[in-house]
Design a protein around this motif. Structure first.
Motif, short mmCIF file in Angstrom:
data_model
loop_
_atom_site.label_atom_id
_atom_site.label_comp_id
_atom_site.label_asym_id
_atom_site.label_seq_id
_atom_site.Cartn_x
_atom_site.Cartn_y
_atom_site.Cartn_z
N SER A 27 0.80 -1.10 -0.04
CA SER A 27 -0.05 0.14 -0.24
C SER A 27 0.77 1.25 -0.10
CB SER A 27 -1.02 -0.06 1.10
OG SER A 27 -0.24 0.30 2.33
N THR A 28 2.08 1.37 0.80
CA THR A 28 2.76 2.44 0.66
C THR A 28 3.44 2.81 -0.57
OG1 THR A 28 4.54 1.15 1.71
CG2 THR A 28 3.47 2.90 2.92
N ALA A 29 3.82 1.37 -1.24
CA ALA A 29 4.55 1.51 -2.61
C ALA A 29 3.21 2.04 -3.78
CB ALA A 29 4.96 -0.03 -3.14
N ASP A 30 2.01 1.56 -3.30
CA ASP A 30 1.01 1.81 -4.23
C ASP A 30 0.65 3.25 -3.96
OD1 ASP A 30 -2.52 0.51 -4.17
OD2 ASP A 30 -1.11 1.38 -5.87
N GLN A 31 0.59 4.00 -2.88
CA GLN A 31 0.52 5.38 -2.52
C GLN A 31 1.39 6.00 -1.44
OE1 GLN A 31 -3.17 6.41 -0.61
NE2 GLN A 31 -3.79 7.16 -2.65
N SER A 32 2.56 6.34 -1.99
CA SER A 32 3.38 7.23 -1.38
C SER A 32 2.75 8.35 -0.78
CB SER A 32 4.46 7.55 -2.09
OG SER A 32 4.16 8.60 -3.05
N PRO A 33 3.37 9.19 0.34
CA PRO A 33 2.82 10.14 0.91
C PRO A 33 2.59 11.12 0.05
CG PRO A 33 4.63 9.34 2.31
CD PRO A 33 4.66 8.43 1.07
N LEU A 34 3.42 11.31 -1.22
CA LEU A 34 3.56 12.43 -2.08
C LEU A 34 2.11 12.20 -2.89
CD1 LEU A 34 6.97 13.26 -3.46
CD2 LEU A 34 5.39 14.54 -1.71
N GLU A 35 1.80 10.93 -3.26
CA GLU A 35 0.76 10.38 -3.76
C GLU A 35 -0.60 10.77 -3.46
OE1 GLU A 35 2.11 6.78 -5.29
OE2 GLU A 35 2.77 7.45 -7.31
N SER A 36 -0.55 10.34 -1.93
CA SER A 36 -1.85 10.56 -1.32
C SER A 36 -2.21 12.14 -1.16
CB SER A 36 -1.58 9.74 0.25
OG SER A 36 -1.06 10.36 0.99
N GLU A 37 -0.97 12.83 -1.03
CA GLU A 37 -1.03 14.21 -0.75
C GLU A 37 -1.84 14.78 -2.41
OE1 GLU A 37 2.31 16.20 1.40
OE2 GLU A 37 1.96 17.20 -0.57
N ALA A 38 -1.39 14.24 -3.43
CA ALA A 38 -1.81 14.76 -4.56
C ALA A 38 -3.32 14.22 -5.02
CB ALA A 38 -0.89 13.97 -6.04
N LYS A 39 -3.57 13.14 -4.38
CA LYS A 39 -4.96 12.41 -4.47
C LYS A 39 -6.00 13.35 -3.53
CE LYS A 39 -7.32 8.20 -3.77
NZ LYS A 39 -7.69 7.87 -2.40
N ALA A 40 -5.51 13.80 -2.48
CA ALA A 40 -6.28 14.59 -1.68
C ALA A 40 -6.40 15.83 -2.17
CB ALA A 40 -5.64 14.91 -0.13
N LEU A 41 -5.54 16.55 -2.83
CA LEU A 41 -5.57 17.60 -3.42
C LEU A 41 -6.68 17.83 -4.66
CD1 LEU A 41 -3.89 20.09 -2.64
CD2 LEU A 41 -2.50 19.68 -4.58
N LEU A 42 -6.75 16.63 -5.41
CA LEU A 42 -7.42 16.45 -6.46
C LEU A 42 -8.98 16.24 -5.76
CD1 LEU A 42 -5.90 14.22 -9.24
CD2 LEU A 42 -6.40 16.57 -9.47
N GLU A 43 -9.06 15.34 -5.06
CA GLU A 43 -10.59 15.28 -4.45
C GLU A 43 -10.98 16.44 -3.59
OE1 GLU A 43 -9.84 11.72 -2.31
OE2 GLU A 43 -9.73 10.44 -3.88
N SER A 44 -10.15 17.24 -3.21
CA SER A 44 -10.75 18.33 -2.42
C SER A 44 -11.50 19.20 -3.41
CB SER A 44 -9.65 19.14 -1.81
OG SER A 44 -8.94 20.08 -3.13
N GLY A 45 -11.33 19.63 -4.52
CA GLY A 45 -11.83 20.49 -5.57
C GLY A 45 -11.65 21.66 -5.17
#
Ligand SMILES: *[C@@H]1O[C@H](CO)[C@@H](O)[C@H](O)[C@H]1NC(C)=O
Ligand SMILES: *[C@@H]1O[C@H](CO)[C@@H](O)[C@H](O)[C@H]1NC(C)=O
Ligand SMILES: *[C@@H]1O[C@H](CO)[C@@H](O)[C@H](O)[C@H]1NC(C)=O
Ligand SMILES: *[C@@H]1O[C@H](CO)[C@@H](O)[C@H](O)[C@H]1NC(C)=O
Ligand SMILES: *[C@@H]1O[C@H](CO)[C@@H](O)[C@H](O)[C@H]1NC(C)=O
Ligand SMILES: *[C@@H]1O[C@H](CO)[C@@H](O)[C@H](O)[C@H]1NC(C)=O
Ligand SMILES: *[C@@H]1O[C@H](CO)[C@@H](O)[C@H](O)[C@H]1NC(C)=O
Ligand SMILES: *[C@@H]1O[C@H](CO)[C@@H](O)[C@H](O)[C@H]1NC(C)=O
Ligand SMILES: *[C@@H]1O[C@H](CO)[C@@H](O)[C@H](O)[C@H]1NC(C)=O
Ligand SMILES: *[C@@H]1O[C@H](CO)[C@@H](O)[C@H](O)[C@H]1NC(C)=O
Ligand SMILES: *[C@@H]1O[C@H](CO)[C@@H](O)[C@H](O)[C@H]1NC(C)=O
Length: 717
Positions: A27-45
């Motif tokens: 899961s960390t390989a799947d979603q590094s902290p940076l990726e989860s940041e990016a994902k959260a940013l996109l989802e925030s709208g």
């Protein structure tokens, strides 16, 4: 136990461990902290206009560290389209931003509550949420942001009390909860935040208690503002320890007792605001050791005694107000040595003796009120040397002799009141256009009708041998100037007559004056407008900044230090005493603080002080629709497409008032005068002086306007 039995268990544990470890790495390989940041940013709208997520560190308002992790989100500047965050405040997955240090959303019109999950921003040092249209209560979880150094939630409509948990924010340097409508008591836990340098809690209703005793421990404080927040009881002892204090603001409270002499130990003090309290006794002599003092405001209290010679030490004094107390004795001549003085208001006391002629040395003076004292003798002609004077009020004394003709040379004078004295002789030629002219005919000026009344010896109108009779074209000239201005006047004030027809129902958000009828609430525009800025920007309402004269007030244009331009509607003092005008003003505040719509003019603040009543609006470059239709050049520029947009804008505003507001609001005075246009010809409905809420059910007395987002600061019950 047999080994054949334990082995499978050990094996199982081993397997589970392997699987778990694998899953975690996956899961960390799947979603590094940076990726989860990016994902959260996109989802925030929050950045719906930006799509290339790999460039997120370059999106407006975002800063990253060297590793590409977001450290800063500053959406309070002009670069960003505010409307994008709005309702999506809570949609940011705060826990995905472990490195965020700065979150500044001030001015972003977020609406709603502060999500408690904001406490997941564990690295946060700076949280700016001022003027965000927030409501609800402060989440207790704020106390978990233990790295916080700067917290600003000023100018919102929060209710409830300050969570004592804020006392856990040990690193806090700056805490601003001004003008948020908080109630209850100031928690004593704030007194443990010994790193605090700036503490602002003004404009709330902490009427359940005094200033906490342990505030004496906040020795790092540079700014302490507890103005207009309902506090009772005395100034606590030990304040003399706060030797770093530069600003001590306690005005507009119910503070009683006397001024502690130890205030004189605050040698760095620049501003002392104690006006509008219930202080008794005399001014401790120690206060005259505060040689850095610029603002010395003790008006509207029950203070007594005289002004000692020691006042001579306050060489840096610019603003002196002792108004409305019980001071006695003579005005000391040493006051004339304080040549930085710009503002002297010692009216409504029992000062006796004469006006020192050395006042002529106070060349920076622009405001001089000595009204309602026991002063006698004549008006020194040296006052005519004070070129910067804009207001002179010497009314209600026992002054005699003639009015010095030099007063006629004061070109900036906008208010002159000499009424109720024993003056005699001729009224001098005045720079009449600078005064509030009511009428002019036959070369005979009538100036603010009451300016000279009550002086038996004065001729009833101001005749001018030089200016007007010698050259009568002067009068038509300024009528020529004034008439278009009055028409141009962006805020034409019609329908005050309607006012007596109805009585505004009590509502939760009504504006209630304090004991002295003084309330001042200046917010928005990043919350950074201060009363002083307004006064500075208009040079204390200098005529030069006047852009229109309406039915009962003048409109001024003011450019604030931050560059923003605002319009100020100021009530003339004589009109401020007229209950109908006063009510209309309050009505306007009541509605405009509650409603908010793209096509309704924004109120940025107001001041209801007995002496200074004004409203602050966003500035509309093009003026009124009436003016634009009437002016040939403007009318051509306003083509049919623009006209249709204007009509649509007005329709949106009315639709909002009638259908989205609960209860519905009827404006009752829609006219081309009350529709203002900004530089791109967008329409804004203005002037709610006669608006009212529609009483759908006359048995319903509550009339809450809960859905509308805004509640007048300092008035949430
Ligand atoms: C997104 O930005 C990256 C880096 O600047 C660039 O290489 C890429 O082409 C961009 N993608 C799109 C779809 O524009
Ligand atoms: C700002 O965002 C809103 C909603 O996303 C959009 O309708 C509007 O056009 C945007 N304004 C500007 C100036 O980009
Ligand atoms: C604050 O953090 C503590 C420990 O991390 C947690 O137990 C508590 O629930 C949090 N408080 C709030 C109000 O979120
Ligand atoms: C803070 O103030 C309180 C009461 O004023 C006092 O008892 C206490 O000792 C002070 N604490 C510190 C650390 O100075
Ligand atoms: C000051 O006000 C408080 C609370 O209103 C009251 O209890 C106290 O007696 C007052 N003190 C003085 C000196 O008037
Ligand atoms: C001034 O003193 C008189 C009598 O001592 C008192 O009646 C009055 O209320 C006082 N005025 C103020 C403003 O304190
Ligand atoms: C006022 O100024 C004049 C000349 O500048 C000076 O001679 C005089 O002493 C001053 N008066 C006072 C009271 O300061
Ligand atoms: C003004 O009043 C004072 C006493 O208050 C008196 O001595 C003086 O003569 C009067 N001056 C004039 C011009 O009436
Ligand atoms: C008014 O000012 C003018 C020019 O500055 C000067 O000549 C005149 O004497 C002044 N009048 C008075 C009464 O001081
Ligand atoms: C009056 O002033 C105007 C200009 O303002 C001038 O043209 C005219 O000659 C003046 N008339 C007299 C009588 O001085
Ligand atoms: C709130 O107070 C802090 C500290 O005095 C100040 O820096 C900040 O500008 C204030 N916020 C507003 C909106 O004025």
């Amino acid at each position: 136990m047999s080994s054949s039995f334990t082995n499978p268990i050990l094996l199982g544990i081993l397997w589970a461990t392997i699987i778990l470890t694998f899953a975690t790495t996956l899961s960390t390989a799947d979603q590094s902290p940076l990726e989860s940041e990016a994902k959260a940013l996109l989802e925030s709208g929050w950045w719906s206009g930006y799509h290339n997520i790999s460039r997120r560190c370059k999106w407006p308002g975002i800063s990253c560290n060297a590793a590409g992790s977001i450290t800063e989100m500053t959406l309070s500047g002009a670069v960003y389209n505010y409307s994008e965050v709005q309702d999506r405040f809570g949609e940011l997955k705060f826990s995905s931003f472990p490195n965020l240090v700065v979150l500044d959303l001030s001015g972003c019109q977020l609406g709603g509550n502060i999500p408690p999950e904001i406490a997941d921003l564990s690295a946060l040092k700076y949280l700016g949420l001022s003027s965000c249209d927030l409501s609800g209560e402060l989440p207790l979880s704020l106390g978990n942001l233990t790295n916080l150094e700067f917290l600003d939630i000023s100018s919102n409509s929060i209710h409830g009390s300050i969570p004592p948990q804020l006392g856990k924010l040990e690193k806090l340097v700056s805490l601003n909860l001004s003008w948020t409508g908080l109630t209850g008591q100031i928690p004593t836990s704030l007194g443990t935040l010994t790193n605090l340098r700036h503490l602002q809690l003004s404009g709330n209703q902490f009427d359940e208690g005094p200033i906490p005793q342990n505030f004496r421990n906040l020795t790092a404080l540079v700014t302490l503002k507890l103005d207009s927040c309902g506090i009772t009881g005395p100034i606590p002892s030990g304040f003399g320890q706060l030797t770093n204090l530069e600003i001590l603001g306690l005005y507009g409270n119910k503070i009683n007792g006397s001024i502690p002499p130890e205030i004189g130990l605050l040698s760095n003090l620049l501003e002392l605001h104690l006006h509008g309290n219930m202080l008794v006794g005399s001014i401790p002599i120690t206060l005259y050791q505060l040689t850095n003092l610029k603002y010395f405001l003790l008006g509207i209290n029950h203070l007594e005694g005289s002004i000692p010679q020691d006042i001579e030490n306050l060489k840096n004094l610019r603003i002196l107000s002792l108004t409305d107390n019980n001071f006695t004795g003579h005005i000391p001549l040493v006051l004339c040595h304080l040549t930085k003085l710009e503002f002297i208001d010692i009216g409504l006391n029992q000062f006796s003796g004469s006006i020192p002629s050395c006042f002529g040395n106070l060349s920076n003076l622009n405001y001089l009120s000595l009204r309602s004292n026991l002063l006698e003798g004549s008006i020194p002609q040296e006052i005519g040397n004070l070129e910067k004077l804009t207001l002179v009020d010497l009314s209600q004394n026992s002054l005699n002799g003639s009015i010095p003709s030099q007063i006629g040379n004061l070109s900036r004078l906008t208010y002159l009141d000499l009424s109720f004295n024993q003056l005699s002789g001729h009224v001098p030629v005045l720079s009449a256009t600078k005064l509030h002219i009511v009428d002019a005919e036959n070369g005979c000026y009538k100036i603010s009708p009451d300016s000279f009344q009550g002086n038996k010896g004065l001729s009833p109108c101001i005749t001018s041998s030089k200016t007007s009779t010698a050259n009568n074209s002067k009068i038509p000239l300024y009528i020529k100037i004034f008439l278009p201005i009055a028409i141009f006047s962006t805020f034409s004030i019609l329908g005050c007559l309607f006012f007596s027809w109805f009585k505004v129902k009590n509502s939760r958000v009504g504006i209630h004056p304090t004991k002295n009828g003084d309330i001042c609430s200046i917010w928005n525009y990043d919350g950074k407008i201060a009363y002083e800025d307004i006064i500075a920007a208009t040079e204390d309402f200098d005529f030069r900044y006047c852009i229109g004269v309406g039915g009962y007030g003048s409109v001024y244009r003011a450019q604030l230090p931050c560059g923003k331009v605002v319009a100020l509607k100021k009530l003339h003092r004589s009109e401020a005493e007229n209950p109908a005008f006063d009510k209309s003003f309050r009505n306007e505040i009541k509605f405009l603080t509650e409603i908010r719509h793209r096509n309704i003019v924004k109120l940025h603040g107001f001041c209801l002080h007995r002496r200074s009543m004004f409203l602050i609006y966003e500035y509309m470059e093009k003026g009124s629709l009436f003016y634009n239709l009437r002016d040939e050049v403007e009318a051509v520029e306003m083509d049919w497409t623009k006209r249709i947009e204007i009509i649509k804008g007005m329709a949106h505003a009315l639709c909002y008032l009638h259908h989205d507001c609960s209860p519905p609001i009827v404006h009752r005075d829609i006219s081309s005068n009350n529709v203002l246009l900004n530089s791109s010809f967008e329409a804004f409905v203005a002037d709610f002086g006669t608006a009212r809420m529609l009483d759908l059910d006359s048995s319903n007395q509550t009339l809450l306007v809960g859905t509308l987002g805004y509640i007048a600061p300092g008035d949430v019950s």
